[in-house]
Each structure stands twice: as structure tokens, then as C-alpha cells.
Design a protein around this motif. Sequence first.
Motif, PDB file in Angstrom:
ATOM      1  N   MET A   1       0.845  -1.172   0.000  1.00 45.95           N
ATOM      2  CA  MET A   1       0.000   0.000   0.000  1.00 45.95           C
ATOM      3  C   MET A   1       0.892   1.237   0.000  1.00 45.95           C
ATOM      4  O   MET A   1       1.950   1.262   0.604  1.00 45.95           O
ATOM      5  N   LEU A   2       0.419   2.265  -0.665  1.00 49.63           N
ATOM      6  CA  LEU A   2       1.145   3.525  -0.724  1.00 49.63           C
ATOM      7  C   LEU A   2       0.542   4.526   0.260  1.00 49.63           C
ATOM      8  O   LEU A   2      -0.644   4.479   0.564  1.00 49.63           O
ATOM      9  N   TYR A   3       1.416   5.433   0.699  1.00 49.00           N
ATOM     10  CA  TYR A   3       0.993   6.472   1.639  1.00 49.00           C
ATOM     11  C   TYR A   3       1.530   7.814   1.172  1.00 49.00           C
ATOM     12  O   TYR A   3       2.609   7.892   0.608  1.00 49.00           O
ATOM     13  N   SER A   4       0.753   8.849   1.467  1.00 50.04           N
ATOM     14  CA  SER A   4       1.199  10.207   1.178  1.00 50.04           C
ATOM     15  C   SER A   4       1.572  10.863   2.498  1.00 50.04           C
ATOM     16  O   SER A   4       0.793  10.868   3.448  1.00 50.04           O
ATOM     17  N   LYS A   6       2.089  14.189   4.250  1.00 48.74           N
ATOM     18  CA  LYS A   6       1.775  15.619   4.127  1.00 48.74           C
ATOM     19  C   LYS A   6       1.515  16.007   2.670  1.00 48.74           C
ATOM     20  O   LYS A   6       2.057  16.988   2.160  1.00 48.74           O
ATOM     21  N   ASN A   7       0.720  15.210   1.986  1.00 52.36           N
ATOM     22  CA  ASN A   7       0.262  15.429   0.613  1.00 52.36           C
ATOM     23  C   ASN A   7       1.354  15.294  -0.440  1.00 52.36           C
ATOM     24  O   ASN A   7       1.172  15.675  -1.592  1.00 52.36           O
ATOM     25  N   GLN A   8       2.511  14.754  -0.069  1.00 51.82           N
ATOM     26  CA  GLN A   8       3.571  14.535  -1.041  1.00 51.82           C
ATOM     27  C   GLN A   8       3.234  13.329  -1.909  1.00 51.82           C
ATOM     28  O   GLN A   8       2.313  12.565  -1.624  1.00 51.82           O
ATOM     29  N   TYR A   9       4.026  13.133  -2.959  1.00 53.46           N
ATOM     30  CA  TYR A   9       3.801  12.026  -3.887  1.00 53.46           C
ATOM     31  C   TYR A   9       3.801  10.695  -3.120  1.00 53.46           C
ATOM     32  O   TYR A   9       4.700  10.462  -2.306  1.00 53.46           O
ATOM     33  N   PRO A  10       2.813   9.847  -3.328  1.00 48.10           N
ATOM     34  CA  PRO A  10       2.703   8.597  -2.573  1.00 48.10           C
ATOM     35  C   PRO A  10       3.895   7.658  -2.780  1.00 48.10           C
ATOM     36  O   PRO A  10       4.459   7.566  -3.870  1.00 48.10           O
ATOM     37  N   GLN A  11       4.233   6.970  -1.713  1.00 47.35           N
ATOM     38  CA  GLN A  11       5.278   5.961  -1.739  1.00 47.35           C
ATOM     39  C   GLN A  11       5.041   4.999  -0.580  1.00 47.35           C
ATOM     40  O   GLN A  11       4.138   5.200   0.222  1.00 47.35           O
ATOM     41  N   GLU A  12       5.866   3.964  -0.488  1.00 49.66           N
ATOM     42  CA  GLU A  12       5.731   3.029   0.618  1.00 49.66           C
ATOM     43  C   GLU A  12       6.137   3.715   1.913  1.00 49.66           C
ATOM     44  O   GLU A  12       6.896   4.685   1.908  1.00 49.66           O
ATOM     45  N   ALA A  43      -3.153   6.866   3.870  1.00 50.90           N
ATOM     46  CA  ALA A  43      -3.223   5.795   2.872  1.00 50.90           C
ATOM     47  C   ALA A  43      -3.783   6.357   1.570  1.00 50.90           C
ATOM     48  O   ALA A  43      -4.686   7.201   1.582  1.00 50.90           O
ATOM     49  N   VAL A  44      -3.231   5.894   0.463  1.00 53.01           N
ATOM     50  CA  VAL A  44      -3.609   6.393  -0.859  1.00 53.01           C
ATOM     51  C   VAL A  44      -4.139   5.231  -1.684  1.00 53.01           C
ATOM     52  O   VAL A  44      -3.610   4.121  -1.620  1.00 53.01           O
ATOM     53  N   SER A  45      -5.168   5.507  -2.469  1.00 52.54           N
ATOM     54  CA  SER A  45      -5.703   4.470  -3.354  1.00 52.54           C
ATOM     55  C   SER A  45      -4.655   4.098  -4.402  1.00 52.54           C
ATOM     56  O   SER A  45      -3.734   4.866  -4.693  1.00 52.54           O
ATOM     57  N   THR A  46      -4.803   2.931  -4.961  1.00 57.02           N
ATOM     58  CA  THR A  46      -3.896   2.472  -6.002  1.00 57.02           C
ATOM     59  C   THR A  46      -3.989   3.409  -7.208  1.00 57.02           C
ATOM     60  O   THR A  46      -5.075   3.857  -7.566  1.00 57.02           O
ATOM     61  N   ALA A  47      -2.869   3.675  -7.807  1.00 56.83           N
ATOM     62  CA  ALA A  47      -2.852   4.555  -8.984  1.00 56.83           C
ATOM     63  C   ALA A  47      -3.666   3.917 -10.106  1.00 56.83           C
ATOM     64  O   ALA A  47      -3.611   2.701 -10.308  1.00 56.83           O
ATOM     65  N   PRO A  48      -4.420   4.718 -10.836  1.00 62.11           N
ATOM     66  CA  PRO A  48      -5.210   4.157 -11.943  1.00 62.11           C
ATOM     67  C   PRO A  48      -4.306   3.690 -13.085  1.00 62.11           C
ATOM     68  O   PRO A  48      -3.179   4.166 -13.234  1.00 62.11           O
ATOM     69  N   THR A  49      -4.808   2.758 -13.854  1.00 61.91           N
ATOM     70  CA  THR A  49      -4.067   2.315 -15.033  1.00 61.91           C
ATOM     71  C   THR A  49      -4.298   3.330 -16.162  1.00 61.91           C
ATOM     72  O   THR A  49      -5.346   3.980 -16.208  1.00 61.91           O
ATOM     73  N   TRP A  59       0.116  13.486  -9.140  1.00 59.84           N
ATOM     74  CA  TRP A  59      -0.494  13.492  -7.814  1.00 59.84           C
ATOM     75  C   TRP A  59      -0.675  14.944  -7.402  1.00 59.84           C
ATOM     76  O   TRP A  59       0.289  15.716  -7.407  1.00 59.84           O
ATOM     77  N   ASP A  60      -1.895  15.345  -7.068  1.00 58.50           N
ATOM     78  CA  ASP A  60      -2.143  16.744  -6.717  1.00 58.50           C
ATOM     79  C   ASP A  60      -2.118  17.001  -5.209  1.00 58.50           C
ATOM     80  O   ASP A  60      -2.466  18.080  -4.755  1.00 58.50           O
ATOM     81  N   GLY A  61      -1.679  15.999  -4.450  1.00 59.96           N
ATOM     82  CA  GLY A  61      -1.650  16.118  -3.002  1.00 59.96           C
ATOM     83  C   GLY A  61      -2.800  15.403  -2.335  1.00 59.96           C
ATOM     84  O   GLY A  61      -2.754  15.106  -1.134  1.00 59.96           O
TER      85      GLY A  61
END
Length: 147
Positions: A1-4, A6-12, A43-49, A59-61
Motif C-alpha cells: 500500500m502507498l501512503y502520502s 503531508k500530501n507529497q507524492y505517494p510511496q511506501e 493511505a492512498v488508493s492504487t494509482a489508476p491504469t 499526484w495533486d496532493g
Amino acid sequence: MLYSYKNQYPQELPKRIRLSDSSTRTDSSSFTAEEISMAGYVAVSTAPTYNNRTHKISWDGFDWNVVGLTTSEISAQLEHQWMIVRSERDESIRNVEWRIMRHQSEVRLGVTTTTDSISDLDAYIQSLRDITNQSDPYNITWPTPPA
């Protein structure tokens, strides 16, 4: 799962998180949802295909956005892909050139040439040179090297 964070680009999640009380935790398998939230991660939803030849993702935050590439971005991608194809082609040529050089050397020395068919090698190299006449650098039909 990815996390943001403070609204930064999601990562592990990182190996260590700092909690609001300034303590740190390093066992990511034991992080609770509350600790993750207290550390500033969401927690961030999975990136769309999407089709990466015609679109890009950002990613807009708060959410993922799929945006169409500009004409110049598409052109740059195509040119980059053609560079990759040319590099692979050049490597394929280098992998058989020694056989041609050996044949030419044997002819100059007047010794019996090896079993390589020089015309098959020439045809193969010409097919490689013609690779860039194909229309789609993402779907190249590569010639089969001679035995």
C-alpha cells in the motif's frame, strides 16, 4: 500500500516513522493505523491504469490525475523509443560483425572459409539496418540471426 506524507507524492512507508510525541518506531509490521496517521501519513488508493504512450499520471496532493501528453511529449517519447531500438540494433550488428570479419580475413589469407554463409550474414545485417523503416518503435519485428 502507498501512503502520502503531508500530501507529497505517494510511496511506501519508510522503515522508521516519527510519532507526534517525537519518538520513533522502526518495526513497520507493527505500525498501527493511528500511529501511521499521527506520523502524518495517509493511505492512498492504487494509482489508476493508463496508456503511458498517450497519458501521464500526477499526484495533486489528494488524488491521482491522468492527463493527456502534449504533442511534443509524445514526440519526445517516440524519439526516445527509437533511440532504444537503434541501440539494440547496433548491439545485434556488433554481435555478428566478427563473423563477417573472420570470413573476410580467411578470404584474404586464401584459407578455406568457415561454414558461415556470408550472404545470410549480409542479409541479416541489412535487415537490422532497415529496422528504422518500420512505423512503430514499440512493436518492432526483429530479424532472426543466421545460425
